[in-house]
Design an enzyme around this catalytic site. Structure first.
Site, PDB file in Angstrom:
ATOM      1  N   TYR A  14     -15.543   9.086  81.462  1.00 10.47           N
ATOM      2  CA  TYR A  14     -15.842  10.118  82.455  1.00 10.47           C
ATOM      3  C   TYR A  14     -15.895  11.533  81.869  1.00 10.47           C
ATOM      4  CZ  TYR A  14     -14.913   6.349  85.712  1.00 10.47           C
ATOM      5  OH  TYR A  14     -14.946   5.149  86.379  1.00 10.47           O
ATOM      6  N   HIS A  19     -18.833  14.926  87.769  1.00 11.74           N
ATOM      7  CA  HIS A  19     -17.670  14.817  88.654  1.00 11.74           C
ATOM      8  C   HIS A  19     -16.406  15.368  87.993  1.00 11.74           C
ATOM      9  CE1 HIS A  19     -16.979  13.581  92.660  1.00 11.74           C
ATOM     10  NE2 HIS A  19     -16.500  12.378  92.463  1.00 11.74           N
ATOM     11  N   PHE A  64      -7.548   8.520  90.028  1.00  9.99           N
ATOM     12  CA  PHE A  64      -8.986   8.660  90.182  1.00  9.99           C
ATOM     13  C   PHE A  64      -9.242   9.663  91.296  1.00  9.99           C
ATOM     14  CE2 PHE A  64      -8.994   4.778  87.711  1.00  9.99           C
ATOM     15  CZ  PHE A  64     -10.033   5.050  86.830  1.00  9.99           C
ATOM     16  N   ASN A  66     -10.650   9.729  94.121  1.00  8.05           N
ATOM     17  CA  ASN A  66     -10.396   9.372  95.522  1.00  8.05           C
ATOM     18  C   ASN A  66      -8.925   9.440  95.913  1.00  8.05           C
ATOM     19  OD1 ASN A  66     -13.083   8.843  95.290  1.00  8.05           O
ATOM     20  ND2 ASN A  66     -12.951   6.678  95.771  1.00  8.05           N
ATOM     21  N   ASN A 112     -15.130  13.084  97.774  1.00  5.07           N
ATOM     22  CA  ASN A 112     -13.981  12.209  98.023  1.00  5.07           C
ATOM     23  C   ASN A 112     -12.653  12.779  97.535  1.00  5.07           C
ATOM     24  OD1 ASN A 112     -15.368  10.220  99.446  1.00  5.07           O
ATOM     25  ND2 ASN A 112     -16.034   9.226  97.559  1.00  5.07           N
TER      26      ASN A 112
END
Length: 186
Positions: A14, A19, A64, A66, A112
């Site tokens: 990531y 993000h 994460f 979320n 999110n």
């Protein structure tokens, strides 16, 4: 005490993704405003700095995206942080790349990580610093877009733009109002 939380996803895969703009921003701030200590607590990396005689926690949740709200809630509760002393940095597909914008409260707009924070704090009333990542072209699904990596040019543009506004920390630690920050830096 002030708390700056950058949102992102953990893991090598990531790194440098859209993000993870919040993590990238925290890294840029830590280059400029050196930290005295780092520790892992509340499922996050917490870097402690002193800026303008004010203790500042720079935080990267190790959950994460979320589940970011769990970490934010734990830090807010443990350190007894007033929400006026918190800024959450996150990516925003509704802003052009390199556009950096302060925002006070409001909905998650489909993000999110922000949704998780709103749900865990039971309020939308917290300050945000949104980092533009552009809207995806029609052939992209949103989830694929936000998890795609920045090009080198995009990353350089983002870094330059963010570094130009990183002085907001001085105003924030000098207890300038959020309205002042929005007027000066938006």
């Amino acid at each position: 005490m002030k708390v700056i939380i950058g949102l992102g996803n953990i893991g090598k895969e990531y790194e440098k993704t859209r993000h993870n703009a919040g993590f990238i921003a925290i890294d840029l701030l830590l280059e400029k405003y050196k930290y005295n200590s780092i520790k892992e607590e509340f499922n996050s990396l917490v870097y402690t700095s002193i800026i303008n005689n004010q203790k500042v926690l720079f935080v990267k949740p190790l959950t994460f995206m979320n589940n970011s709200g769990l970490t934010v809630k734990q830090i807010i509760n443990f350190y007894k942080i007033d929400l006026n002393d918190l800024i959450v940095i996150h990516d925003d597909k509704d802003l052009n790349i390199s556009r950096i914008q302060f925002k006070k409260d409001g909905s998650s707009a489909g993000h999110n990580g922000i949704k998780s924070i709103i749900n865990n704090l039971n309020t939308q009333d917290f300050y945000r610093l949104r980092i533009g990542i552009n809207k995806p072209a029609n052939q992209w699904k949103i989830v694929d877009w936000v998890l795609s990596k920045f090009s080198d040019d995009e990353l350089n543009l983002l870094k330059e733009s963010f570094n130009n506004k990183s002085e907001f920390i001085n105003d924030f630690t000098n207890n300038k109002t959020f309205t002042y920050l929005m007027n000066k830096y938006n």
